[in-house]
Write a protein that holds these residues in place. Structure first.
Motif, mmCIF file in Angstrom:
data_model
loop_
_atom_site.group_PDB
_atom_site.id
_atom_site.type_symbol
_atom_site.label_atom_id
_atom_site.label_comp_id
_atom_site.label_asym_id
_atom_site.label_seq_id
_atom_site.Cartn_x
_atom_site.Cartn_y
_atom_site.Cartn_z
ATOM 1 N N ARG A 52 0.687 -1.433 -0.285
ATOM 2 C CA ARG A 52 -0.534 -0.075 0.174
ATOM 3 C C ARG A 52 0.911 1.274 -0.129
ATOM 4 O O ARG A 52 2.090 0.909 0.862
ATOM 5 C CB ARG A 52 -0.947 0.068 0.859
ATOM 6 C CG ARG A 52 -1.992 0.767 1.467
ATOM 7 C CD ARG A 52 -1.950 1.463 3.045
ATOM 8 N NE ARG A 52 -3.346 0.408 2.529
ATOM 9 C CZ ARG A 52 -3.503 -0.895 4.090
ATOM 10 N NH1 ARG A 52 -3.016 0.165 5.672
ATOM 11 N NH2 ARG A 52 -4.613 -1.494 4.458
ATOM 12 N N VAL B 222 0.915 4.967 0.775
ATOM 13 C CA VAL B 222 0.647 6.234 1.744
ATOM 14 C C VAL B 222 0.405 7.175 1.413
ATOM 15 O O VAL B 222 1.450 8.148 1.647
ATOM 16 C CB VAL B 222 1.385 6.164 3.465
ATOM 17 C CG1 VAL B 222 1.109 6.781 4.251
ATOM 18 C CG2 VAL B 222 2.314 4.418 3.398
ATOM 19 N N PHE B 223 -0.582 7.601 0.924
ATOM 20 C CA PHE B 223 -1.070 8.730 0.318
ATOM 21 C C PHE B 223 -2.702 9.110 1.501
ATOM 22 O O PHE B 223 -2.812 8.595 1.474
ATOM 23 C CB PHE B 223 -0.822 9.107 -0.910
ATOM 24 C CG PHE B 223 -0.300 9.609 -1.441
ATOM 25 C CD1 PHE B 223 -0.154 7.790 -3.153
ATOM 26 C CD2 PHE B 223 0.946 9.507 -1.406
ATOM 27 C CE1 PHE B 223 0.711 7.934 -3.843
ATOM 28 C CE2 PHE B 223 2.296 9.599 -2.123
ATOM 29 C CZ PHE B 223 1.934 8.255 -3.217
ATOM 30 N N TYR B 224 -2.780 10.282 1.575
ATOM 31 C CA TYR B 224 -3.945 10.774 2.399
ATOM 32 C C TYR B 224 -5.106 10.566 1.364
ATOM 33 O O TYR B 224 -6.198 10.111 1.982
ATOM 34 C CB TYR B 224 -4.167 12.124 3.268
ATOM 35 C CG TYR B 224 -3.342 12.948 1.375
ATOM 36 C CD1 TYR B 224 -2.921 13.535 1.667
ATOM 37 C CD2 TYR B 224 -5.136 14.050 1.225
ATOM 38 C CE1 TYR B 224 -3.106 14.328 -0.490
ATOM 39 C CE2 TYR B 224 -5.567 14.262 0.209
ATOM 40 C CZ TYR B 224 -4.376 14.946 -0.320
ATOM 41 O OH TYR B 224 -4.627 15.676 -1.409
ATOM 42 N N ASN B 225 -4.927 10.597 0.489
ATOM 43 C CA ASN B 225 -6.283 10.479 -0.754
ATOM 44 C C ASN B 225 -6.604 8.984 -1.586
ATOM 45 O O ASN B 225 -7.274 9.150 -2.445
ATOM 46 C CB ASN B 225 -6.313 11.624 -1.287
ATOM 47 C CG ASN B 225 -5.364 11.367 -2.050
ATOM 48 O OD1 ASN B 225 -4.902 10.739 -2.228
ATOM 49 N ND2 ASN B 225 -5.272 12.020 -3.199
ATOM 50 N N THR B 226 -5.393 8.132 -1.024
ATOM 51 C CA THR B 226 -5.817 7.119 -1.863
ATOM 52 C C THR B 226 -6.155 5.699 -1.086
ATOM 53 O O THR B 226 -4.909 5.851 0.283
ATOM 54 C CB THR B 226 -4.678 6.717 -2.829
ATOM 55 O OG1 THR B 226 -5.205 5.434 -3.394
ATOM 56 C CG2 THR B 226 -3.640 6.779 -2.256
ATOM 57 N N ASP B 227 -6.311 4.660 -1.266
ATOM 58 C CA ASP B 227 -6.804 3.428 -0.075
ATOM 59 C C ASP B 227 -6.282 2.065 -1.285
ATOM 60 O O ASP B 227 -6.958 1.209 -1.195
ATOM 61 C CB ASP B 227 -7.279 3.184 0.627
ATOM 62 C CG ASP B 227 -7.328 2.125 1.630
ATOM 63 O OD1 ASP B 227 -8.162 1.644 1.991
ATOM 64 O OD2 ASP B 227 -6.768 2.271 2.760
ATOM 65 N N LYS B 228 -5.567 2.620 -2.377
ATOM 66 C CA LYS B 228 -4.869 0.785 -3.072
ATOM 67 C C LYS B 228 -4.087 0.010 -1.923
ATOM 68 O O LYS B 228 -3.368 0.751 -1.791
ATOM 69 C CB LYS B 228 -4.331 1.586 -4.196
ATOM 70 C CG LYS B 228 -5.427 2.211 -5.248
ATOM 71 C CD LYS B 228 -4.511 3.004 -6.912
ATOM 72 C CE LYS B 228 -6.287 3.254 -7.687
ATOM 73 N NZ LYS B 228 -5.997 3.526 -8.636
ATOM 74 N N LEU B 229 -4.473 -0.844 -2.842
ATOM 75 C CA LEU B 229 -3.647 -2.472 -2.032
ATOM 76 C C LEU B 229 -3.161 -3.359 -3.172
ATOM 77 O O LEU B 229 -4.765 -3.455 -3.804
ATOM 78 C CB LEU B 229 -3.853 -3.014 -1.090
ATOM 79 C CG LEU B 229 -3.364 -3.906 -0.051
ATOM 80 C CD1 LEU B 229 -2.418 -2.748 0.778
ATOM 81 C CD2 LEU B 229 -4.422 -4.551 0.421
#
Lengths: 116, 113
Positions: free
Chosen positions: A95, A97-104
């Motif tokens: 993953r 680590v960006f505040y505006n994404t939750d891509k895994l």
């Protein structure tokens, strides 16, 4: 683009021996997290261990440890003293680590067989 | 018991017949996601949600819709299913924070004929 590579489709290990499952990753970002999951034949996904990109020490959770080599972009899972119940599919995931994404992103998995 | 609940667990249906797979979590997690698992491809993220009314595409969103009207629920909608959507689907949720792992449901096996 992010990518996770697990080059071992299958691995065999004898009970009580240690085994290393390989995982390499590709990212241009500095901040990311790496996860390992286990999927037994019953199908559920079980979280095993986490390593952050800024963690200086390798993560450990009981018999599981993560051999993190940042420069080589590898995050191999080491299972010590294998047990028959460790037979399962193992997935590495990353993953960013960006505040505006939750891509895994997951790798294709390694099937581990533990024999007596 | 903390859990992510998916329904149905198994479904066989026909091409073009709209279907919804429900997902509910009781852990008050902000983040929820849907994945599909296909042999040799691992898990691929379809959609994710970072809060109520906030959803975004994962890597394989084509042919799917989602909604997040309540924090606990995140249904996956196939408006016009096709055989290439035959797969094992997982819903997952997690707490905020980069180190937080996904908590997965038990999976839904869909067969589209």
């Amino acid at each position: 683009a992010q990518k996770i590579t697990q080059t071992q489709p299958g691995m065999f290990v004898q009970e009580k021996e240690a085994v290393t499952l390989d995982c390499t990753y590709d990212t241009s970002d500095q901040s990311y997290g790496l996860f390992w999951y286990k999927q037994p034949s019953s199908g559920e996904m079980i979280f095993l261990i986490y390593q952050g990109s800024y963690d200086e020490q390798n993560a450990t959770e009981g018999r599981y440890s993560l051999n993190f080599q940042k420069a080589r972009k590898s995050a191999n899972l080491v299972i010590s003293a294998s047990q028959l119940g460790d037979s399962a599919m193992y997935f590495c995931a990353m993953r960013e680590v960006f505040y505006n994404t939750d891509k895994l992103i997951f790798g294709t998995g390694t099937r581990l067989q533990v024999f007596p | 018991e903390a859990q992510v609940t998916q329904n149905p667990r198994y479904l066989i249906t026909v091409t073009g017949k709209k279907l919804t797979v429900t997902c509910s979590q009781n852990m008050n997690h902000e983040y929820m996601s849907w994945y599909r698992q296909d042999p040799g491809l691992g898990l691929r993220q379809i959609y994710y949600s970072m809060n109520v009314e906030v959803t975004d595409k994962g890597d394989v969103p084509e042919g799917y819709k989602v909604s997040r009207k309540e924090k606990r629920n995140f249904p996956l909608i196939l408006e016009s299913p096709s055989p290439n959507q035959t797969s094992l689907y997982f819903c997952a949720s997690r707490e905020g924070g980069a180190a937080q792992p996904q908590h997965f449901g038990d999976g839904t096996r869909l067969s589209i004929l």
